[in-house]
Design a protein around this motif. Structure first.
Motif, short mmCIF file in Angstrom:
data_model
loop_
_atom_site.label_atom_id
_atom_site.label_comp_id
_atom_site.label_asym_id
_atom_site.label_seq_id
_atom_site.Cartn_x
_atom_site.Cartn_y
_atom_site.Cartn_z
N VAL A 1 -47.05 -30.33 -27.81
CA VAL A 1 -46.56 -28.96 -27.60
C VAL A 1 -45.29 -28.80 -28.43
CG1 VAL A 1 -45.72 -27.31 -25.91
CG2 VAL A 1 -47.49 -28.96 -25.26
N LYS A 2 -45.31 -27.87 -29.38
CA LYS A 2 -44.13 -27.60 -30.20
C LYS A 2 -43.12 -26.76 -29.42
CE LYS A 2 -46.46 -27.62 -34.64
NZ LYS A 2 -46.73 -26.85 -35.87
N ASP A 3 -41.85 -26.95 -29.72
CA ASP A 3 -40.75 -26.19 -29.10
C ASP A 3 -40.88 -26.13 -27.58
OD1 ASP A 3 -39.64 -25.60 -31.65
OD2 ASP A 3 -41.11 -23.99 -31.89
N PRO A 4 -40.94 -27.29 -26.93
CA PRO A 4 -41.13 -27.30 -25.48
C PRO A 4 -39.86 -26.96 -24.72
CG PRO A 4 -40.70 -29.51 -26.24
CD PRO A 4 -40.76 -28.63 -27.47
N ILE A 5 -40.03 -26.70 -23.44
CA ILE A 5 -38.90 -26.60 -22.53
C ILE A 5 -38.29 -27.99 -22.45
CG2 ILE A 5 -38.20 -26.24 -20.13
CD1 ILE A 5 -40.58 -24.27 -19.91
N LEU A 6 -36.99 -28.09 -22.63
CA LEU A 6 -36.33 -29.39 -22.58
C LEU A 6 -35.93 -29.72 -21.15
CD1 LEU A 6 -34.14 -29.05 -25.79
CD2 LEU A 6 -36.41 -30.08 -25.54
N ASN A 7 -35.72 -30.98 -20.90
CA ASN A 7 -35.27 -31.47 -19.59
C ASN A 7 -36.30 -31.26 -18.48
OD1 ASN A 7 -32.78 -32.24 -20.77
ND2 ASN A 7 -32.07 -30.14 -20.55
N LEU A 8 -37.57 -31.37 -18.80
CA LEU A 8 -38.60 -31.31 -17.76
C LEU A 8 -38.48 -32.53 -16.86
CD1 LEU A 8 -41.83 -30.27 -19.70
CD2 LEU A 8 -40.60 -28.92 -18.02
N THR A 9 -38.73 -32.36 -15.60
CA THR A 9 -38.76 -33.50 -14.69
C THR A 9 -40.14 -34.14 -14.76
OG1 THR A 9 -39.56 -32.20 -12.81
CG2 THR A 9 -37.15 -32.38 -13.10
N ALA A 10 -40.23 -35.38 -14.32
CA ALA A 10 -41.52 -36.06 -14.29
C ALA A 10 -42.51 -35.31 -13.40
CB ALA A 10 -41.34 -37.50 -13.78
N GLU A 11 -42.00 -34.78 -12.31
CA GLU A 11 -42.86 -34.04 -11.38
C GLU A 11 -43.44 -32.79 -12.02
OE1 GLU A 11 -39.68 -35.04 -10.58
OE2 GLU A 11 -40.29 -36.77 -9.38
N LYS A 12 -42.62 -32.02 -12.73
CA LYS A 12 -43.08 -30.79 -13.38
C LYS A 12 -44.09 -31.10 -14.49
CE LYS A 12 -41.11 -27.26 -11.45
NZ LYS A 12 -41.90 -26.24 -10.80
N ALA A 13 -43.81 -32.14 -15.28
CA ALA A 13 -44.73 -32.51 -16.36
C ALA A 13 -46.07 -32.95 -15.78
CB ALA A 13 -44.12 -33.62 -17.21
N GLN A 14 -46.03 -33.76 -14.74
CA GLN A 14 -47.27 -34.23 -14.12
C GLN A 14 -48.04 -33.08 -13.48
OE1 GLN A 14 -46.86 -37.75 -11.80
NE2 GLN A 14 -49.05 -38.06 -11.66
#
Length: 74
Positions: free
Chosen positions: A21-34
């Motif tokens: 994914v280009k230009d992603p939201i930075l500082n995602l948590t592991a929970e949000k990514a999963q």
């Protein structure tokens, strides 16, 4: 530097497949990514040669790419 988010999935054939994914939201948590990856899996909308390329969650990571041009032809 170009930054992307690499979502790594396990395929139904036991291999690993990445979605970038280009230009992603930075500082995602592991929970949000999963949570996002599980949503992609639940859609079950991809099929390549009879196999599901996004069957299980393997991991997620940010990838930075640095390009240093030596020259460009005119």
């Amino acid at each position: 530097m170009a930054k992307s988010l690499e979502l790594r999935f396990g395929t139904s054939l036991g291999k690993t497949k990445a979605m970038s994914v280009k230009d992603p939201i930075l500082n995602l948590t592991a929970e949000k990514a999963q949570e996002a990856m599980n949503s992609i899996i639940s859609l079950n909308m991809f099929q390549i040669e009879g196999a599901n390329p996004y069957a299980t969650v393997v991991g997620a990571r940010y990838v930075e790419r640095v390009v240093n041009d030596i020259f460009e032809a005119e």
